[in-house]
Design an enzyme around this catalytic site. Structure first.
Site: not given
Length: 400
Positions: A76-77, A156, A204, A330
């Site tokens: 997908g990227s 997402n 993807s 984080c």
């Protein structure tokens, strides 16, 4: 039920899914028996080539496209990068403006930021409190220099489904190419690229029970698109690199299975999702659901809990055998919470305390029961030790 008796509960299907046995079975011959390079001319290339082209047809059928409009890539990227950079570089003499939204996946946002450094202009549209973009604002943002609109089909993180067909019509009426990142939507939302006015679409395999490392880009015939990966003549001269034949075959079989009965599959997942949402909101004070209450993916439940950090929630859930994710960054060396949650107007302190639970074929009603048993205790324990939790007396006084 004790933790020792409870099998691990995987509720992070938006991150990745397992590969289904039927998909593995389809892939297996192409690792050893049909191992030839499909782009070669000798007989060993025959069966691999057939496998690749059969998969191309399966992907096209799932999207309402033609096989010649499907190009395989690494995921997908890459597909997002190729769509956006490819359109920008191929059409820069005609225009230099791109319209997208503030809640896109980073594969889209970072690509747009890179293009800004190359002299392109990008408009990042806001979303409402549910994470939906206003099609009217998309239309207002289009100028005479606009060459591409890119809006994800479904988010997402919070699961909100966008009004893709309306946006596609606007882009088509204005003569602008329309790309959608459908990585989370394929297999979960019915897609017809013609009916929805989609010119480019990214997907993807590992999001719908296929293998990792393989994806595809749909490119409407006639769309101007520069190549992203150079070096060979594969994929009809559009994407260099020896074809990942087992992965391509797996993608084809996985998308065939995922789109065979979307409605029935969604009914099962939505029933568990809705019970999970009701149970969490009823059992845990100062909790809220993020994303659209109804226009959302059938498997997605995203919550924010006041006075706690998302990373701590994940660690305690993992200790109890539950895999989930958080919108807080984080754990990736950033103190900033999810850009998606901030874009919906959620305050920083609440965005930091987010939890995404995404269901799939690995889940059962017993898994939902277990999460509803464990999560309230986890949040309660974290609030007891959190410096953010107000004193009980003060809290009662404010409530009055």
């Amino acid at each position: 039920m004790s933790n020792q008796d409870q099998r691990p509960v995987y509720m992070d299907h938006a991150a990745t899914t397992f590969t289904k046995p039927e998909v593995l079975a389809a892939m297996e011959p192409y690792f050893s028996r049909y191992f030839g390079n499909p782009s070669s001319l000798y007989r060993f290339a025959g069966e691999p080539r057939k496998g690749v082209e059969a998969a191309r047809g399966q992907v096209a059928a799932a999207l309402g496209a033609t096989p010649g409009e499907i190009y395989f890539c690494a995921g997908g990227s890459e597909a997002d990068n190729w769509a956006i950079k490819g359109v920008a570089l191929a059409n820069h003499k005609r225009g230099d403006h791109i319209v997208t939204t503030a809640i896109e996946h980073h594969a889209v946002l970072h690509t747009c930021e890179w293009l800004e450094k190359q002299g392109f202009s990008v408009t990042y549209l806001p979303v409402d409190k549910f994470g939906r973009v206003d099609p009217g604002e998309v239309e207002e943002a289009i100028t005479g220099r606009t060459i591409l609109v890119s809006v994800m089909a479904a988010n997402n993180e919070i699961g909100t489904v966008q009004p893709i067909a309306r946006i596609g019509k606007i882009a088509r009426d204005r003569g602008v190419l329309f790309h959608t990142d459908a990585v989370q939507a394929v297999g979960a939302v019915p897609i017809d690229v013609d009916a929805m006015g989609i010119d480019l679409l990214s997907l993807s395999a590992h999001k719908f029970y296929g293998p990792k490392g393989i994806g595809a880009l749909y490119v409407r015939r006639g769309s101007r698109l520069e190549n992203l990966v150079h070096g060979g003549g594969q994929e009809r001269g559009r994407r260099a690199g020896t074809e990942n034949v087992p992965g391509i075959v797996g993608l084809g079989r996985a998308i065939e299975l995922a789109t065979a009965d979307i409605e029935g599959h969604n009914r099962r997942l939505a029933a568990m999702r809705d019970r999970l949402i009701r149970g969490v909101l009823d059992a845990i004070p100062d909790s809220r659901l993020n994303g659209h209450p109804t226009e959302r993916l059938a498997n997605n439940a995203n919550f924010s809990f006041r006075y706690v950090e998302g990373e701590s929630i994940l660690l305690m859930l993992d200790a109890r055998g539950i895999a989930a994710s958080t919108g807080s960054a984080c754990s990736s060396a950033s103190l900033e919470p999810s850009h998606v949650l901030l874009a919906t107007g959620l305050p920083h302190e609440e965005a930091h305390g987010s939890l995404r639970l995404t269901l799939g074929d690995a889940n059962s009603e017993e898994d939902v029961d277990y999460v509803l048993e464990v999560l309230p205790d986890v949040i309660g324990r974290l609030r007891q030790i959190s410096p953010l939790t107000p004193p009980a007396g003060k809290k009662v006084q404010e409530a009055e």
